[in-house]
Design an enzyme around this catalytic site. Sequence first.
Site, mmCIF file in Angstrom:
data_model
loop_
_atom_site.group_PDB
_atom_site.id
_atom_site.type_symbol
_atom_site.label_atom_id
_atom_site.label_comp_id
_atom_site.label_asym_id
_atom_site.label_seq_id
_atom_site.Cartn_x
_atom_site.Cartn_y
_atom_site.Cartn_z
ATOM 1 N N GLU A 177 -7.280 32.132 -10.913
ATOM 2 C CA GLU A 177 -8.700 32.495 -10.837
ATOM 3 C C GLU A 177 -8.953 33.919 -11.342
ATOM 4 O O GLU A 177 -9.559 34.744 -10.665
ATOM 5 C CB GLU A 177 -9.210 32.325 -9.403
ATOM 6 C CG GLU A 177 -9.160 30.874 -8.953
ATOM 7 C CD GLU A 177 -9.867 30.599 -7.631
ATOM 8 O OE1 GLU A 177 -10.029 31.537 -6.837
ATOM 9 O OE2 GLU A 177 -10.256 29.447 -7.408
ATOM 10 N N GLU A 378 -7.277 22.752 -8.812
ATOM 11 C CA GLU A 378 -7.690 22.903 -7.409
ATOM 12 C C GLU A 378 -9.003 22.171 -7.246
ATOM 13 O O GLU A 378 -9.912 22.328 -8.070
ATOM 14 C CB GLU A 378 -7.931 24.368 -7.023
ATOM 15 C CG GLU A 378 -6.699 25.193 -6.859
ATOM 16 C CD GLU A 378 -7.000 26.597 -6.315
ATOM 17 O OE1 GLU A 378 -7.984 26.771 -5.564
ATOM 18 O OE2 GLU A 378 -6.239 27.511 -6.671
HETATM 19 C C1 BG6 Z 1 -9.372 29.195 -4.436
HETATM 20 C C2 BG6 Z 1 -8.044 29.891 -4.328
HETATM 21 O O1 BG6 Z 1 -10.375 30.104 -4.645
HETATM 22 O O2 BG6 Z 1 -9.880 28.571 -3.338
HETATM 23 C C3 BG6 Z 1 -7.172 29.426 -3.175
HETATM 24 O O3 BG6 Z 1 -7.305 29.804 -5.517
HETATM 25 C C4 BG6 Z 1 -8.042 29.190 -1.972
HETATM 26 O O4 BG6 Z 1 -6.149 30.375 -2.962
HETATM 27 C C5 BG6 Z 1 -9.039 28.088 -2.309
HETATM 28 O O5 BG6 Z 1 -7.328 28.879 -0.818
HETATM 29 C C6 BG6 Z 1 -9.918 27.674 -1.165
HETATM 30 O O6 BG6 Z 1 -10.522 28.787 -0.601
HETATM 31 P P1 BG6 Z 1 -10.417 29.081 0.956
HETATM 32 O O7 BG6 Z 1 -11.030 30.396 1.142
HETATM 33 O O8 BG6 Z 1 -11.181 27.987 1.612
HETATM 34 O O9 BG6 Z 1 -8.971 29.050 1.281
#
Ligand code: BG6
Length: 480
Positions: A177, A378
Site C-alpha cells: 500500500e 487483499e
Molecule cells: C490494509 C493493510 O490496509 O488493510 C493490512 O495492508 C490491514 O495490513 C488491512 O490489516 C485491514 O485493515 P485493518 O485496520 O482492519 O487491519
Amino acid sequence: MSKQFPDGFFWGGALAANQCEGAWDADGRGPSIDDHLTGGSFKLSRMLTQDIKPGVFYPNHDGIDFYHHYADDIALFAEMGFNMLRVSISWSRIFPNGDEKEPNKAGLAFYDSLFDCMHQHNIEPLVTLSHYEMPWGLVEKYNGWESRETIDCFVHYCETVFKCYKDKVHWWLTFNEINTGTTDMGTLLSTSMVKGYNGPISGLKTTPQQRFQALHHQFVASGRVVQLAHEKYPDFKVGNMDCFILSYPATCDPKDILANEAQMRLSNWFCSDVQVRGYYPAYARRYFKENNVELKMEPGDLDDIAGGKVDFYTFSYYMSNVVGTHKDLQKAQGNMTIGGKNPYLPSTDWGWQIDPDGLRYALNEIYDRYEIPIMVVENGMGARDKVEADGSIHDTYRIDYLRKHVAAMREAVVDGVNLIGYTWWGPIDIVSAGTGEFAKRYGFIYVDKHDDGTGTLNRSRKDSFYAYQKIIKSNGADLS
Ligand code: BG6
C-alpha cells in the site's frame, strides 16, 4: 458467454508478518515500528510510544504466534485449497537494526522453513518485502523514508532475501500500500517518519514536501529492486501494491466530478502511474507546485524509476467512498481516507462501506489504464464473530461479502480483465493494523486470542472456511 476464472488462477490468502508472527524479539529479531504501537479500538486511537513501556499491551509483540504455529496454519490453508499465500518478510528479523552488513541467520532460516512448508502443500508464496515493517533502528537513525540512506538499506535487504530464496519464491511485491504514503495516515506505517513522536497515530502530521520526498525515495528503491530482480533472476515477477480506495463523485455537479478526479489521481493513480509506467505523471507537476513540493533528486533517480517498471499490478480492495463539494455530504470511515457516505451501500461495524460492484469497476479501470496482469491481494471484512456453545461460528456476513466480491471479479474477467489471483486478507484472524484489535476479525479460521491479551491461541474453522473451500474447488464457479 461462460463466466469462469482462468485455469491456474491463484486462490489464497494474505498475511503480514507483524500482524501474525509474534515472537517479536525471538532469535535475534530487532523491533519494528509495529512493536511500538499499543492496542486501540474503533473509538480509541492506537498510541505510538518511542520506548516500549512495561505493563502496556503491544498486540503485535505476540500476534497469533504464527512463528510457532505456521505448519498447522498452512495445513489448514491447504485444506481450503489455497495455491497461493501472500506473506511478508519481517525486515527486522533479517536485519535487526535495518542497516547491518550481515543478515541474522536465524531470521533467514525461519523463512526458509516457512517457504518449504508452503511448497510441501503446493502453495506458491507471494512475498511482500515491506509490509508496514520498518526496523525501529532506521526510524531512530534516519526517520524512516525521509532519508535517502534508507534506500541502500532496503536494497541490501532485498538483495539478501532474493539470493537466499531464489529457488523458493518467484512472486514478489515491493511496498505494501505504497500510496498510503500520500496521506498523514500513511506517515506512520508506510513512510515511517515518526522519529521522536509519542501520541495517537491519528495525530501524526507531515507536510506534502515530506510525504512526497519519502515516496520518491521509495520509488527509487522499488525501481532498483525491480531492476535487480530482472537482471539476476529472470523468472522473478515483481509487482507494486496499492490500497485502492475507489471513490465516486457525490453528484453529477461537474465540480464534484473534478474533485473526485483529483482524489482518484492522488489516492489511487499517482503511485501506480510511477511504478507501472516508470515516470511521474503530468498531473503531478501542478499538484507539486500548488502544494510547495520540490523533490530533491540525484542523477540516476529517474533512470532507476524508468528501469524498474513492475511486472504486474496488485491492490487491496475493501470499500469505496464518495467525494463531493457540497456541504450536506456525510462522512464515512475508511482505511486510508475518511471520505463521504454513499446512501446505496451498507457498512461494516467499523464503518467501511461494502461495495462489490466497485471491485469490478476498479478492476476495469486499472486494466484499461495499464494492461498488465492484476492480482487482488487483499479483500475482506473486519467483523465481530460469535462463538456458539458448541464452538461453531456462523459468519454468514463474511460468506456473503466473499461471494459477492468473487462474483464481481468474475464479471470483470468476462469484461476482459487479465486477473490472475485473489488472496483474501487475513484468512486466519490476526491483529488489526488500524486499530490493533483482535476483535476485528477477518479470518475463515478463528483464533482464540483477545484484546486483553488472553486466549488459548486455539484455531477453529468458521462456516466461511467451507464456503471458501467450495469456491476454490470450483475455481470460482460455485457461489451457492
Ligand atoms: C490494509 C493493510 O490496509 O488493510 C493490512 O495492508 C490491514 O495490513 C488491512 O490489516 C485491514 O485493515 P485493518 O485496520 O482492519 O487491519
